[in-house]
Structures are given as structure tokens and as C-alpha cells.
Motif scaffolding. Structure first.
Motif, PDB file in Angstrom:
ATOM      1  N   ALA A  92       0.811  -1.219   0.000  1.00 51.06           N
ATOM      2  CA  ALA A  92       0.000   0.000   0.000  1.00 51.06           C
ATOM      3  C   ALA A  92       0.846   1.272   0.000  1.00 51.06           C
ATOM      4  CB  ALA A  92      -0.930  -0.006   1.210  1.00 51.06           C
ATOM      5  N   ASP A  93       2.016   1.217   0.617  1.00 50.88           N
ATOM      6  CA  ASP A  93       2.858   2.398   0.758  1.00 50.88           C
ATOM      7  C   ASP A  93       4.258   2.121   0.233  1.00 50.88           C
ATOM      8  OD1 ASP A  93       1.084   4.285   2.377  1.00 50.88           O
ATOM      9  OD2 ASP A  93       1.037   2.479   3.613  1.00 50.88           O
ATOM     10  N   ALA A  94       5.022   3.175   0.039  1.00 50.80           N
ATOM     11  CA  ALA A  94       6.412   3.037  -0.405  1.00 50.80           C
ATOM     12  C   ALA A  94       7.232   2.351   0.677  1.00 50.80           C
ATOM     13  CB  ALA A  94       6.992   4.417  -0.710  1.00 50.80           C
ATOM     14  N   ASP A  95       8.247   1.612   0.223  1.00 53.40           N
ATOM     15  CA  ASP A  95       9.116   0.971   1.204  1.00 53.40           C
ATOM     16  C   ASP A  95      10.561   1.401   0.997  1.00 53.40           C
ATOM     17  OD1 ASP A  95      10.568  -1.761  -0.068  1.00 53.40           O
ATOM     18  OD2 ASP A  95       8.714  -1.203  -1.086  1.00 53.40           O
ATOM     19  N   ILE A  96      11.297   1.388   2.096  1.00 49.82           N
ATOM     20  CA  ILE A  96      12.711   1.726   2.078  1.00 49.82           C
ATOM     21  C   ILE A  96      13.479   0.494   1.631  1.00 49.82           C
ATOM     22  CG2 ILE A  96      14.716   2.309   3.493  1.00 49.82           C
ATOM     23  CD1 ILE A  96      12.900   3.972   5.266  1.00 49.82           C
ATOM     24  N   GLY A  97      14.349   0.705   0.653  1.00 49.15           N
ATOM     25  CA  GLY A  97      15.217  -0.371   0.193  1.00 49.15           C
ATOM     26  C   GLY A  97      16.661   0.081   0.238  1.00 49.15           C
ATOM     27  N   PHE A  98      17.561  -0.852   0.478  1.00 48.48           N
ATOM     28  CA  PHE A  98      18.977  -0.511   0.498  1.00 48.48           C
ATOM     29  C   PHE A  98      19.808  -1.745   0.207  1.00 48.48           C
ATOM     30  CE2 PHE A  98      17.384  -1.158   4.813  1.00 48.48           C
ATOM     31  CZ  PHE A  98      18.176  -2.196   5.275  1.00 48.48           C
ATOM     32  N   ALA A  99      20.974  -1.499  -0.353  1.00 50.27           N
ATOM     33  CA  ALA A  99      21.956  -2.554  -0.611  1.00 50.27           C
ATOM     34  C   ALA A  99      23.317  -1.883  -0.710  1.00 50.27           C
ATOM     35  CB  ALA A  99      21.633  -3.280  -1.906  1.00 50.27           C
ATOM     36  N   PHE A 100      24.300  -2.505  -0.097  1.00 48.42           N
ATOM     37  CA  PHE A 100      25.654  -1.950  -0.088  1.00 48.42           C
ATOM     38  C   PHE A 100      26.657  -3.023  -0.466  1.00 48.42           C
ATOM     39  CE2 PHE A 100      23.179   0.881   2.417  1.00 48.42           C
ATOM     40  CZ  PHE A 100      23.702   2.128   2.148  1.00 48.42           C
ATOM     41  N   LEU A 101      27.746  -2.598  -1.073  1.00 47.22           N
ATOM     42  CA  LEU A 101      28.824  -3.535  -1.342  1.00 47.22           C
ATOM     43  C   LEU A 101      29.350  -4.060  -0.004  1.00 47.22           C
ATOM     44  CD1 LEU A 101      30.782  -1.567  -4.103  1.00 47.22           C
ATOM     45  CD2 LEU A 101      29.297  -3.575  -4.420  1.00 47.22           C
ATOM     46  N   SER A 106      28.673  -2.957   8.078  1.00 44.07           N
ATOM     47  CA  SER A 106      29.057  -2.845   9.495  1.00 44.07           C
ATOM     48  C   SER A 106      29.831  -1.570   9.811  1.00 44.07           C
ATOM     49  CB  SER A 106      29.864  -4.080   9.930  1.00 44.07           C
ATOM     50  OG  SER A 106      29.101  -5.251   9.735  1.00 44.07           O
ATOM     51  N   GLN A 107      29.537  -0.504   9.063  1.00 49.65           N
ATOM     52  CA  GLN A 107      30.164   0.787   9.327  1.00 49.65           C
ATOM     53  C   GLN A 107      29.115   1.870   9.564  1.00 49.65           C
ATOM     54  OE1 GLN A 107      33.603   1.556   6.618  1.00 49.65           O
ATOM     55  NE2 GLN A 107      33.156  -0.503   5.864  1.00 49.65           N
ATOM     56  N   GLY A 108      27.842   1.461   9.670  1.00 51.85           N
ATOM     57  CA  GLY A 108      26.770   2.399   9.948  1.00 51.85           C
ATOM     58  C   GLY A 108      26.202   3.115   8.738  1.00 51.85           C
ATOM     59  N   TYR A 109      26.684   2.792   7.541  1.00 51.34           N
ATOM     60  CA  TYR A 109      26.210   3.496   6.343  1.00 51.34           C
ATOM     61  C   TYR A 109      24.751   3.190   6.012  1.00 51.34           C
ATOM     62  CZ  TYR A 109      31.189   4.434   5.519  1.00 51.34           C
ATOM     63  OH  TYR A 109      32.490   4.846   5.629  1.00 51.34           O
ATOM     64  N   ALA A 110      24.342   1.945   6.197  1.00 54.59           N
ATOM     65  CA  ALA A 110      22.941   1.591   5.910  1.00 54.59           C
ATOM     66  C   ALA A 110      22.006   2.319   6.868  1.00 54.59           C
ATOM     67  CB  ALA A 110      22.736   0.076   5.990  1.00 54.59           C
ATOM     68  N   VAL A 111      22.344   2.339   8.149  1.00 58.71           N
ATOM     69  CA  VAL A 111      21.512   3.038   9.136  1.00 58.71           C
ATOM     70  C   VAL A 111      21.495   4.534   8.842  1.00 58.71           C
ATOM     71  CG1 VAL A 111      21.295   3.664  11.581  1.00 58.71           C
ATOM     72  CG2 VAL A 111      21.797   1.298  10.940  1.00 58.71           C
ATOM     73  N   GLU A 112      22.648   5.103   8.541  1.00 53.13           N
ATOM     74  CA  GLU A 112      22.748   6.549   8.284  1.00 53.13           C
ATOM     75  C   GLU A 112      21.916   6.943   7.059  1.00 53.13           C
ATOM     76  OE1 GLU A 112      26.323   9.727   7.317  1.00 53.13           O
ATOM     77  OE2 GLU A 112      26.777   7.986   8.585  1.00 53.13           O
ATOM     78  N   SER A 113      22.044   6.188   5.972  1.00 52.98           N
ATOM     79  CA  SER A 113      21.303   6.534   4.756  1.00 52.98           C
ATOM     80  C   SER A 113      19.815   6.232   4.898  1.00 52.98           C
ATOM     81  CB  SER A 113      21.892   5.831   3.536  1.00 52.98           C
ATOM     82  OG  SER A 113      21.869   4.428   3.682  1.00 52.98           O
ATOM     83  N   ALA A 114      19.460   5.109   5.502  1.00 54.78           N
ATOM     84  CA  ALA A 114      18.043   4.752   5.655  1.00 54.78           C
ATOM     85  C   ALA A 114      17.330   5.706   6.618  1.00 54.78           C
ATOM     86  CB  ALA A 114      17.896   3.305   6.122  1.00 54.78           C
ATOM     87  N   LYS A 118      14.133   7.816   5.391  1.00 57.55           N
ATOM     88  CA  LYS A 118      12.869   7.767   6.152  1.00 57.55           C
ATOM     89  C   LYS A 118      12.412   9.185   6.505  1.00 57.55           C
ATOM     90  CE  LYS A 118      10.902   6.207  10.518  1.00 57.55           C
ATOM     91  NZ  LYS A 118      11.286   5.870  11.891  1.00 57.55           N
ATOM     92  N   ALA A 119      13.312  10.021   6.998  1.00 53.26           N
ATOM     93  CA  ALA A 119      12.963  11.407   7.347  1.00 53.26           C
ATOM     94  C   ALA A 119      12.531  12.177   6.105  1.00 53.26           C
ATOM     95  CB  ALA A 119      14.156  12.092   8.022  1.00 53.26           C
TER      96      ALA A 119
END
Length: 173
Positions: A92-101, A106-114, A118-119
Motif C-alpha cells: 500500500a505504501d512506499a518501502d525503504i530499500g537498500f543494498a551496499f557492497l 558494518s560501518q553504519g552506512y545503511a543506518v545513516e542513509s536509511a 525515512k525522514a
């Protein structure tokens, strides 16, 4: 034409994807972890990657005003992954997607970008809620989704021919 920068965080810059990112997309979409956790997109050549960019993220920018964005390190310009919003017919709504090399896990990039996506979705685009889906065995993505404040809602099947995935929501319900 220079791709549009959409977001910046302390360490990252997120911009729209373009066909000139095809070599990076070819590498990312063929990572074993991408194929296992997200799926095989059938991208085997640079030309395939250009078509993926055109028919996926670039088409989404036009149709929805958002899409998946290229994530790069601000200091070096190194391309490290993708993160953004996807509008799927099955949700029903847009979803957040992510993928990193894997070199950038484990360097916090996924959390930082997601967190930034989201905001942006809620505060700039005015979306009432955002969702996320993940393979039930993908503990890394599950941790990211929980860290950005999404809550597990239920198992869902996106189509008859694929396994169930975990659905997360920004709703407090």
C-alpha cells in the motif's frame, strides 16, 4: 546532465541514479549477498544495468517523485550502495530499500542513509508511513530496520512464486 543530489548526511551523499552508474550497478546487483537477500535482477552486462536504471529508479523518479538513490562517501566520492524508496504494486505504501557492497557493511552506512531516507519520505515528501521488507534470514537488514525505528508487522508474500518476507512499518500500531 548531472544527476540530482537528493540528500546529504554527515558522511554520505545520496543522489539520483543515472545510466552512467551502470558499471557500479552491474557490480552491486551481482553480489552474491544481493542475489540471496534481494533477488536476481538478471543484470549481466553494462547494457542490462543501464536498462535496470532506466526502467527502475529513473522511471520511479518520474512516476512517483522518488526512487532508489546512489549512496557515495562525501569525502572520497566512492560509490558504496543504493538506498531509497520503492513503490511496489503489492504494498500500500512506499518501502525503504537498500543494498551496499560488502566492503562497506558494518560501518553504519545503511543506518545513516536509511534514517535520512525515512525522514525525507515523511518530512519532505509527506508520506504518512513507510514500509520495508526483508528476507527473514537477513539479520543485518533486520537490525538496520529496527535501528531506524521500523517495527515488524507480519509475514507477507509479494507474489505467488516467491517466499514470504518480513514486513516492517513506521506505524506505531
Amino acid at each position: 546532465m548531472q544527476p540530482l543530489k537528493v540528500l546529504e548526511t554527515e558522511r554520505l551523499s545520496l543522489r539520483q541514479l543515472s545510466t552512467s552508474d551502470a558499471e557500479f550497478l552491474l557490480q552491486l546487483l551481482n553480489e552474491p549477498s544481493f542475489i540471496t537477500n534481494i533477488g536476481d535482477r538478471g543484470v549481466r552486462t553494462v547494457a542490462d544495468a543501464e536498462q535496470y536504471a532506466l526502467k527502475g529508479p529513473i522511471a520511479s523518479y518520474v512516476a512517483n517523485g522518488f526512487g532508489l538513490y546512489l549512496v557515495e562517501l562525501k569525502v572520497t566520492g566512492t560509490l558504496i550502495g543504493i538506498c531509497g524508496l520503492v513503490k511496489r504494486d503489492a504494498l500500500a505504501d512506499a518501502d525503504i530499500g537498500f543494498a551496499f557492497l560488502p566492503a562497506f557493511w558494518s560501518q553504519g552506512y545503511a543506518v545513516e542513509s536509511a534514517t535520512a531516507v525515512k525522514a525525507y519520505a515523511m518530512n519532505v515528501l509527506g508520506l504518512p508511513r513507510v514500509l520495508a521488507i526483508t528476507n527473514p534470514n537477513n539479520s543485518g537488514s533486520i537490525r538496520v530496520l529496527e535501528k531506524i525505528g521500523l517495527r515488524y508487522q507480519e509475514m507477507v508474500r509479494m507474489s505467488a512464486d516467491i517466499q514470504e518476507v518480513r514486513l516492517y512499518t513506521s506505524d506505531a500500531r
